[in-house]
Design a protein around this motif. Structure first.
Motif, PDB file in Angstrom:
ATOM      1  N   LYS A   4     -62.685 -44.929 111.042  1.00 33.66           N
ATOM      2  CA  LYS A   4     -61.545 -45.816 110.813  1.00 33.66           C
ATOM      3  C   LYS A   4     -61.787 -46.619 109.545  1.00 33.66           C
ATOM      4  O   LYS A   4     -62.914 -46.766 109.075  1.00 33.66           O
ATOM      5  CB  LYS A   4     -61.298 -46.735 112.001  1.00 33.66           C
ATOM      6  N   ILE A   5     -60.718 -47.149 108.995  1.00 33.52           N
ATOM      7  CA  ILE A   5     -60.799 -47.928 107.763  1.00 33.52           C
ATOM      8  C   ILE A   5     -61.224 -49.355 108.100  1.00 33.52           C
ATOM      9  O   ILE A   5     -60.639 -50.003 108.958  1.00 33.52           O
ATOM     10  CB  ILE A   5     -59.436 -47.943 107.029  1.00 33.52           C
ATOM     11  N   ILE A   6     -62.259 -49.817 107.413  1.00 32.96           N
ATOM     12  CA  ILE A   6     -62.736 -51.181 107.586  1.00 32.96           C
ATOM     13  C   ILE A   6     -61.976 -52.104 106.643  1.00 32.96           C
ATOM     14  O   ILE A   6     -61.458 -53.130 107.050  1.00 32.96           O
ATOM     15  CB  ILE A   6     -64.255 -51.264 107.322  1.00 32.96           C
ATOM     16  N   LYS A   7     -61.923 -51.721 105.378  1.00 34.15           N
ATOM     17  CA  LYS A   7     -61.195 -52.498 104.378  1.00 34.15           C
ATOM     18  C   LYS A   7     -60.874 -51.594 103.206  1.00 34.15           C
ATOM     19  O   LYS A   7     -61.748 -50.924 102.684  1.00 34.15           O
ATOM     20  CB  LYS A   7     -62.022 -53.684 103.896  1.00 34.15           C
ATOM     21  N   GLN A   8     -59.615 -51.567 102.800  1.00 31.22           N
ATOM     22  CA  GLN A   8     -59.220 -50.803 101.626  1.00 31.22           C
ATOM     23  C   GLN A   8     -59.517 -51.612 100.378  1.00 31.22           C
ATOM     24  O   GLN A   8     -59.434 -52.833 100.389  1.00 31.22           O
ATOM     25  CB  GLN A   8     -57.742 -50.443 101.699  1.00 31.22           C
ATOM     26  N   HIS A   9     -59.858 -50.913  99.304  1.00 32.91           N
ATOM     27  CA  HIS A   9     -60.214 -51.580  98.051  1.00 32.91           C
ATOM     28  C   HIS A   9     -59.310 -51.122  96.928  1.00 32.91           C
ATOM     29  O   HIS A   9     -59.029 -49.944  96.782  1.00 32.91           O
ATOM     30  CB  HIS A   9     -61.663 -51.274  97.674  1.00 32.91           C
ATOM     31  N   ASP A  10     -58.879 -52.083  96.167  1.00 32.00           N
ATOM     32  CA  ASP A  10     -58.090 -51.829  94.977  1.00 32.00           C
ATOM     33  C   ASP A  10     -58.472 -52.927  94.000  1.00 32.00           C
ATOM     34  O   ASP A  10     -58.694 -54.073  94.408  1.00 32.00           O
ATOM     35  CB  ASP A  10     -56.594 -51.893  95.319  1.00 32.00           C
ATOM     36  N   ILE A  11     -58.554 -52.596  92.739  1.00 29.07           N
ATOM     37  CA  ILE A  11     -58.979 -53.583  91.742  1.00 29.07           C
ATOM     38  C   ILE A  11     -58.095 -54.830  91.781  1.00 29.07           C
ATOM     39  O   ILE A  11     -58.560 -55.935  91.545  1.00 29.07           O
ATOM     40  CB  ILE A  11     -59.022 -52.966  90.330  1.00 29.07           C
ATOM     41  N   SER A  12     -56.833 -54.665  92.156  1.00 30.33           N
ATOM     42  CA  SER A  12     -55.928 -55.817  92.207  1.00 30.33           C
ATOM     43  C   SER A  12     -56.364 -56.831  93.270  1.00 30.33           C
ATOM     44  O   SER A  12     -55.993 -57.999  93.189  1.00 30.33           O
ATOM     45  CB  SER A  12     -54.493 -55.367  92.453  1.00 30.33           C
ATOM     46  N   ASN A  13     -57.161 -56.417  94.253  1.00 30.64           N
ATOM     47  CA  ASN A  13     -57.668 -57.354  95.264  1.00 30.64           C
ATOM     48  C   ASN A  13     -58.594 -58.386  94.645  1.00 30.64           C
ATOM     49  O   ASN A  13     -58.802 -59.453  95.224  1.00 30.64           O
ATOM     50  CB  ASN A  13     -58.464 -56.613  96.345  1.00 30.64           C
ATOM     51  N   TYR A  14     -59.198 -58.071  93.514  1.00 34.17           N
ATOM     52  CA  TYR A  14     -60.241 -58.921  92.945  1.00 34.17           C
ATOM     53  C   TYR A  14     -59.796 -59.674  91.694  1.00 34.17           C
ATOM     54  O   TYR A  14     -60.559 -60.453  91.144  1.00 34.17           O
ATOM     55  CB  TYR A  14     -61.472 -58.075  92.628  1.00 34.17           C
ATOM     56  N   LEU A  15     -58.613 -59.404  91.214  1.00 31.93           N
ATOM     57  CA  LEU A  15     -58.151 -60.046  89.983  1.00 31.93           C
ATOM     58  C   LEU A  15     -57.395 -61.327  90.270  1.00 31.93           C
ATOM     59  O   LEU A  15     -56.856 -61.553  91.285  1.00 31.93           O
ATOM     60  CB  LEU A  15     -57.281 -59.089  89.172  1.00 31.93           C
ATOM     61  N   ARG A  72     -69.115 -49.144 107.113  1.00 32.00           N
ATOM     62  CA  ARG A  72     -69.546 -50.538 107.091  1.00 32.00           C
ATOM     63  C   ARG A  72     -70.897 -50.721 106.405  1.00 32.00           C
ATOM     64  O   ARG A  72     -71.117 -51.681 105.676  1.00 32.00           O
ATOM     65  CB  ARG A  72     -69.610 -51.091 108.513  1.00 32.00           C
ATOM     66  N   ALA A  73     -71.826 -49.797 106.593  1.00 32.15           N
ATOM     67  CA  ALA A  73     -73.174 -49.931 106.034  1.00 32.15           C
ATOM     68  C   ALA A  73     -73.176 -49.923 104.511  1.00 32.15           C
ATOM     69  O   ALA A  73     -74.104 -50.422 103.888  1.00 32.15           O
ATOM     70  CB  ALA A  73     -74.075 -48.827 106.557  1.00 32.15           C
ATOM     71  N   LEU A  74     -72.141 -49.372 103.895  1.00 25.74           N
ATOM     72  CA  LEU A  74     -72.084 -49.264 102.443  1.00 25.74           C
ATOM     73  C   LEU A  74     -71.237 -50.353 101.791  1.00 25.74           C
ATOM     74  O   LEU A  74     -71.033 -50.348 100.591  1.00 25.74           O
ATOM     75  CB  LEU A  74     -71.534 -47.889 102.046  1.00 25.74           C
ATOM     76  N   LYS A  75     -70.764 -51.308 102.579  1.00 23.88           N
ATOM     77  CA  LYS A  75     -69.851 -52.329 102.074  1.00 23.88           C
ATOM     78  C   LYS A  75     -70.598 -53.499 101.446  1.00 23.88           C
ATOM     79  O   LYS A  75     -71.654 -53.893 101.894  1.00 23.88           O
ATOM     80  CB  LYS A  75     -68.986 -52.890 103.207  1.00 23.88           C
ATOM     81  N   ARG A  76     -70.000 -54.045 100.418  1.00 23.50           N
ATOM     82  CA  ARG A  76     -70.398 -55.347  99.882  1.00 23.50           C
ATOM     83  C   ARG A  76     -69.333 -56.343 100.317  1.00 23.50           C
ATOM     84  O   ARG A  76     -68.194 -55.967 100.578  1.00 23.50           O
ATOM     85  CB  ARG A  76     -70.457 -55.320  98.358  1.00 23.50           C
ATOM     86  N   SER A  77     -69.679 -57.598 100.334  1.00 24.25           N
ATOM     87  CA  SER A  77     -68.707 -58.623 100.711  1.00 24.25           C
ATOM     88  C   SER A  77     -67.645 -58.758  99.615  1.00 24.25           C
ATOM     89  O   SER A  77     -67.865 -58.387  98.459  1.00 24.25           O
ATOM     90  CB  SER A  77     -69.407 -59.968 100.913  1.00 24.25           C
ATOM     91  N   PHE A  78     -66.504 -59.331  99.978  1.00 23.64           N
ATOM     92  CA  PHE A  78     -65.449 -59.581  99.010  1.00 23.64           C
ATOM     93  C   PHE A  78     -65.987 -60.444  97.873  1.00 23.64           C
ATOM     94  O   PHE A  78     -65.731 -60.171  96.701  1.00 23.64           O
ATOM     95  CB  PHE A  78     -64.258 -60.279  99.677  1.00 23.64           C
ATOM     96  N   GLY A  79     -66.745 -61.481  98.217  1.00 19.58           N
ATOM     97  CA  GLY A  79     -67.299 -62.379  97.200  1.00 19.58           C
ATOM     98  C   GLY A  79     -68.202 -61.652  96.223  1.00 19.58           C
ATOM     99  O   GLY A  79     -68.137 -61.886  95.012  1.00 19.58           O
ATOM    100  N   PRO A 113     -67.468 -52.847  91.804  1.00 16.56           N
ATOM    101  CA  PRO A 113     -67.433 -52.964  93.268  1.00 16.56           C
ATOM    102  C   PRO A 113     -67.511 -51.597  93.955  1.00 16.56           C
ATOM    103  O   PRO A 113     -67.227 -50.572  93.354  1.00 16.56           O
ATOM    104  CB  PRO A 113     -66.067 -53.592  93.543  1.00 16.56           C
ATOM    105  N   ASP A 114     -67.872 -51.648  95.227  1.00 17.86           N
ATOM    106  CA  ASP A 114     -67.881 -50.407  95.997  1.00 17.86           C
ATOM    107  C   ASP A 114     -66.442 -49.968  96.242  1.00 17.86           C
ATOM    108  O   ASP A 114     -65.503 -50.735  96.121  1.00 17.86           O
ATOM    109  CB  ASP A 114     -68.626 -50.594  97.320  1.00 17.86           C
ATOM    110  N   SER A 115     -66.272 -48.719  96.583  1.00 20.96           N
ATOM    111  CA  SER A 115     -64.950 -48.218  96.910  1.00 20.96           C
ATOM    112  C   SER A 115     -64.897 -47.699  98.344  1.00 20.96           C
ATOM    113  O   SER A 115     -63.871 -47.240  98.797  1.00 20.96           O
ATOM    114  CB  SER A 115     -64.550 -47.090  95.944  1.00 20.96           C
TER     115      SER A 115
END
Length: 147
Positions: free
Chosen positions: A136-147, A16-23, A9-11
């Protein structure tokens, strides 16, 4: 000797332009886990995966990474922005920075000029006080978000 290429996943938390969806990011994690499981079975059977050892992979690595990025990665960046009014001095950014680029001084985080843009600190900051590309932060990413 073996090799395994995983798409992860992206980090990026602040662009916003570099984001992938959560799915999409969740799908990448599932595929990576399946690929790792297959690789482990192959290793146990004495046949490690050989991804990246072919001539096409060598050329892709040479032209796609080494030549294109060679000048872009010689210097670190000093563009990490820390909002001192939001920072609570918790130290999570300092602990997670692989370059030891961030220190807590006088109760707030301060950065040096050795940022590799890994986004570890940005994604760990509980107050979203750190940015790099965006404002500003759009969405923080951590591997635990996807497990």
């Amino acid at each position: 000797m073996g090799g395994l290429h995983l798409k992860m996943p992206d980090s990026f938390a602040d662009e916003r332009a570099l984001k992938r969806s959560f799915g999409k990011n969740r799908e990448l994690i599932i595929k990576a886990e399946e690929k790792i499981s297959r690789a482990v079975r192959k290793i146990k059977n004495g046949k490690p995966p050989q991804e990246g050892f072919g001539i096409a992979s060598h050329f892709a690595g040479l032209f796609g990474q080494r030549l294109y990025f060679s000048g872009r990665t010689k210097q670190y960046t000093d563009q990490l922005k820390i909002n001192s009014s939001e920072c609570i001095g918790c130290g999570l950014c300092e602990k997670t920075c692989p370059m030891s680029n961030i220190k807590i001084a006088n109760g707030i985080a301060v950065s040096d000029d050795k940022c590799t843009m890994c986004y570890h600190c940005i994604n760990k900051c509980p107050r979203q006080a750190i940015t790099l590309l965006g404002k500003k932060i759009i969405k923080q990413h951590d591997i635990s978000n996807y497990l």
